[in-house]
Motif scaffolding. Structure first.
Motif, PDB file in Angstrom:
ATOM      1  N   ALA A 196      -1.712   3.490   2.528  1.00 14.85           N
ATOM      2  CA  ALA A 196      -0.792   2.367   2.348  1.00 14.85           C
ATOM      3  C   ALA A 196       0.392   2.771   1.473  1.00 14.85           C
ATOM      4  O   ALA A 196       1.541   2.409   1.749  1.00 14.85           O
ATOM      5  N   ALA A 197       0.109   3.542   0.419  1.00 14.22           N
ATOM      6  CA  ALA A 197       1.187   3.986  -0.477  1.00 14.22           C
ATOM      7  C   ALA A 197       2.165   4.889   0.264  1.00 14.22           C
ATOM      8  O   ALA A 197       3.391   4.779   0.112  1.00 14.22           O
ATOM      9  N   LEU A 198       1.623   5.800   1.089  1.00 15.27           N
ATOM     10  CA  LEU A 198       2.488   6.680   1.885  1.00 15.27           C
ATOM     11  C   LEU A 198       3.335   5.875   2.868  1.00 15.27           C
ATOM     12  O   LEU A 198       4.520   6.144   3.047  1.00 15.27           O
ATOM     13  N   ALA A 199       2.708   4.885   3.508  1.00 21.87           N
ATOM     14  CA  ALA A 199       3.420   4.068   4.483  1.00 21.87           C
ATOM     15  C   ALA A 199       4.605   3.365   3.827  1.00 21.87           C
ATOM     16  O   ALA A 199       5.715   3.342   4.369  1.00 21.87           O
ATOM     17  N   ILE A 200       4.382   2.807   2.638  1.00 20.17           N
ATOM     18  CA  ILE A 200       5.454   2.115   1.915  1.00 20.17           C
ATOM     19  C   ILE A 200       6.572   3.086   1.556  1.00 20.17           C
ATOM     20  O   ILE A 200       7.759   2.785   1.734  1.00 20.17           O
ATOM     21  N   SER A 201       6.196   4.251   1.097  1.00 20.08           N
ATOM     22  CA  SER A 201       7.202   5.240   0.699  1.00 20.08           C
ATOM     23  C   SER A 201       8.022   5.722   1.900  1.00 20.08           C
ATOM     24  O   SER A 201       9.246   5.883   1.815  1.00 20.08           O
TER      25      SER A 201
END
Length: 784
Positions: A427-432
């Motif tokens: 999820a963090a990668l997707a947001i970034s």
């Protein structure tokens, strides 16, 4: 444009469908070379040419492309002095004919008022080679065979050939019908070997006939012999056939030379007709898809009405409204798997590629598409065994490549962004990644089932949440895209409907965090609000549609009323003129009789009295004036809201509602409101106080009745009750005529309805509908 994205979004399947609508290999060549363009002016031109072809198909139903062939190899061989055969020549003639018919076809459409600037410009380039076409068709038939009429020499030679063949057959048939033939021949037939007529003779009788052996059967028991008596005839026939072949070659050489003379013009025909075949193939595909021309822009704005995935059957594809690029530049679609998120993603991407290829898109009229410099897509499970890459690694390779090339003029599609790894890190990668692409200024659509990205849609400017609707009652997705509403997992609701113990579900709810529950409750509230808003919007549309239909019907009836009114006035004046004319003639007869009496019997009748009487009769004759002048308005007082007035131009009474501006007043006539100049109003004194409110407010919505009552499917008793109420409402609405739709069926409902209408106090007359009104399935009612 990234070539890999064409395969990912299955653009090749669209091209395969397009090829099915091509009329020749020329069109298929163009389709094979089709590639989306990033040039705005080129895309607009492509869309306009497709739209013109679609107009032609709509108006004429077809385009004359029969007989079109790829004749480039034939023309090029003729250009260097090669000899063309009959089949090649007839293909050239067919292509010339196809071009001539297309040129004439488009010119006739333009003469009839159709605006086809692109197609007109294309067909104007087509050279007309009628002479070459006719020369070929006079010499070659449809199968590529040279006709007898190609030359007088050929006609004479072939005539001699037929005579010789007849003589040979006659000789041979007399042999096979002889007494000993049955014994000496294997079969009583005449056949051909090595282009010479022979008969099948048994081995032991070979010397009986003499001549030449040309072949034998596989067993060796039968010999195919040319009897000595017909050798000379066969030789003569062979000479004639050689002469025939020489004449055919001569004819082909002459025609090939004519093709050589017109080689450049023929290549122009091939080029233009290939383009037209391709253009009409695009229009035919659009017709089969029920597609429409999108408006194109270069601002990265997409607004599609009722978009359907073009590779799904029309009856199965769920249409959706999609907008991107104005109020928000990114859409994050959340929700469970198998809900249709990927189909929505592919629909946006594939429709973009189609629009930039000049193809119309399967959506409603008025849709708008952007011309992107590049389209990128990371969709599907691309696990690579050869490269020892996991699903996550494979996706990351694609995403890395995308981030290297993405620009502000790109459309980027991410499917299950960040999937295949630890949910928190994913999820963090997707947001970034989304932040990175948005900073560049690209348009982004991403799907995910990470709940963290629901909050992302609320916390970032230019980003909006979306989801694909899921019906908890049927436990299946509806495939409807909901913009502005994030997806819910629905895990608890689905489990409960599938029979999981309620106690287990409640315990599970306690394990979820309070924030999660609040978010889920908020989403559920949004869904309820959306459904309520959609329902109210649909009701408003229905009311508007009903009001528009009612207004149109009333305007038509008013127009019909005035036309009949003028016709009745004219008829009355004509009838009156006839009566007065007849009276005048009778009076003249009386005068003649009086004059006769005066002359014969010296009656005391003065001449001037007779003249005066005739003048009075002439003055009594009415003058017919077709244009009745409108009476001038008479005003005895200032107008006020609530006054009852007559609108002089319509001849109808109305009520003043309010003053609009200057000398104009808002007047209600029946259920219509209109602005009328006070010079067109005449005050009508009234003893009753008129309520200045609109009729719709006084009477209420129940008096907004249509001009038709549809009883199909109703029970007999219910139908009669509805008819009686409807007639009363129609009278209150002031309708002069209405229609009752009862259908044909057994006739029982029609009979009952008509008997009720005959007895009704407000019905003047009834009749069955005419052919254009529904026939015997409709009863037209004239009201008092």
């Amino acid at each position: 444009m990234n070539k890999k994205v064409l395969a990912t979004l299955e653009f090749d399947k669209i091209k395969q469908q397009l090829e099915q609508h091509a009329s020749s290999s020329l069109g298929i060549e163009k389709i094979d070379a089709l590639f989306p363009s990033a040039d705005f002016s080129e895309v607009v031109h492509w869309q306009e040419e497709t739209d013109e072809a679609a107009t032609v198909l709509r108006v004429a139903g077809h385009a004359p492309l029969d007989g079109l062939h790829n004749i480039r190899p034939h023309v090029k061989r003729a250009k260097i002095g090669g000899l063309l055969n009959g089949e090649e020549l007839i293909q050239i003639a067919g292509t010339i004919y196809s071009g001539r018919m297309m040129k004439k076809f488009i010119a006739e459409l333009v003469e009839n008022g159709e605006k086809l600037p692109i197609l007109s410009e294309q067909t104007e380039q087509i050279p007309v080679l009628t002479e070459l076409e006719h020369d070929i068709k006079r010499a070659v038939d449809e199968n590529g065979e040279i006709l007898d009429s190609a030359s007088s020499t050929l006609r004479e030679v072939r005539s001699q050939i037929r005579i010789h063949e007849g003589r040979i057959r006659e000789r041979l048939e007399s042999m096979i019908r002889s007494k000993n033939a049955q014994k000496m021949l294997s079969d009583a037939i005449v056949t051909i070997r090595n282009d010479r007529y022979v008969i099948p003779v048994k081995q032991e009788y070979r010397h009986h006939y003499g001549g030449i052996v040309h072949d034998q059967s596989s067993s060796g028991q039968t010999l195919f012999i040319e009897p000595e008596s017909i050798v000379q005839l066969n030789n003569q026939l062979k000479q004639l056939k050689l002469k025939e072949q020489e004449e055919i070659e001569k004819i082909l050489r002459e025609l090939s030379a004519k093709v050589q003379e017109n080689a450049d013009e023929l290549l122009v025909i091939v080029q233009v007709m290939g383009d037209l075949d391709f253009i009409f193939a695009k229009a035919k595909l659009a017709k089969s898809m029920k597609a429409s021309k999108p408006l194109m822009n270069r601002e990265g704005y997409i607004r599609i009405h009722q978009a359907r995935h073009p590779l799904l059957p029309i009856e199965e594809a769920v249409p959706n409204d999609i907008e991107l690029g104005k109020d928000y530049t990114a859409i994050v679609i959340t929700g469970p798997n198998t809900g249709g998120k990927t189909v929505t993603l592919k629909t946006i991407g594939l429709l973009t590629l189609m629009a930039q290829s000049g193809l119309q898109i399967p959506a409603q009229e008025g849709s708008e598409m952007a011309v992107f410099h590049s389209v990128f897509a990371d969709i599907g499970d691309e696990q690579s065994i050869e490269q020892s890459l996991s699903t996550f690694s494979s996706h990351m390779v694609n995403i890395v490549d995308i981030l290297k090339e993405v620009t502000g003029e790109s459309l980027v599609l991410f499917d299950e962004l960040g999937a295949g790894t630890d949910p928190q890190e994913g999820a963090a990668l997707a947001i970034s990644i989304l932040d990175e692409v948005l900073e560049v200024g690209a348009r982004v659509v991403a799907t995910t089932h990470y709940p963290e990205l629901k909050a992302y849609g609320y916390n970032r400017d230019g980003v909006i949440n979306a989801s694909v609707e899921f019906n908890v009652e049927t436990l299946s997705p509806t495939y409807r895209l909901l913009i502005g509403v994030p997806g819910r997992s629905n895990a608890f609701e689905i489990s409960e409907r599938l029979g999981l113990n309620h106690k287990i579900i409640e315990r599970a709810r306690q394990y979820t965090g309070a924030d999660t529950n609040e978010v889920e409750n908020m989403i559920a509230s949004l869904e309820r609000s959306r459904k309520l808003a959609e329902k109210e919007e649909q009701e408003a549309r229905d009311y508007l549609k009903s009001a528009e239909k009612l207004l149109k019907d009333l305007q038509n009836q008013m127009q019909e009323f005035y036309e009949k009114k003028e016709e009745m006035y004219s008829r009355a004046e004509r009838e009156a003129s006839k009566i007065v004319e007849k009276a005048k003639e009778e009076a003249e007869e009386i005068i003649r009789h009086l004059r006769k009496l005066r002359l014969e019997k010296n009656a005391e009748v003065k001449e001037h009295e007779l003249i005066e009487a005739r003048k009075r009769l002439s003055d009594a004759m009415p003058e017919i004036d077709k244009k009745t002048p409108q009476p001038k308005a008479k005003r005895s007082r200032s107008f006020m809201p609530g006054d009852e007035v007559k609108v002089l131009s319509f001849g109808q009474k109305g009520t003043i509602l309010e003053k609009v501006d200057g000398n104009e007043w808002l007047v209600q006539v029946g259920i219509l409101k209109m602005n009328v100049n006070e010079s067109d109003l005449e005050y009508i004194p009234s003893q009753k106080k008129v309520d200045p409110k609109p009729l719709a407010t006084v009477k209420g919505k129940d008096y907004h009745v249509g001009l038709e009552l549809d009883l199909r499917g109703e029970r007999y008793e219910d139908a009669l009750i509805k008819v009686e109420k409807y007639i009363d409402d129609a009278v209150l609405a002031g309708y002069p005529r209405v229609s009752i739709i009862h259908g044909k069926g057994t006739g029982a409902l029609r009979k009952g309805v008509q008997e009720l209408l005959k007895r009704h106090r407000s019905v003047k007359s009834i009749r069955l509908g005419e052919a254009g009104e529904g026939g015997s399935g409709v009863t037209v009612v004239e009201l008092k």
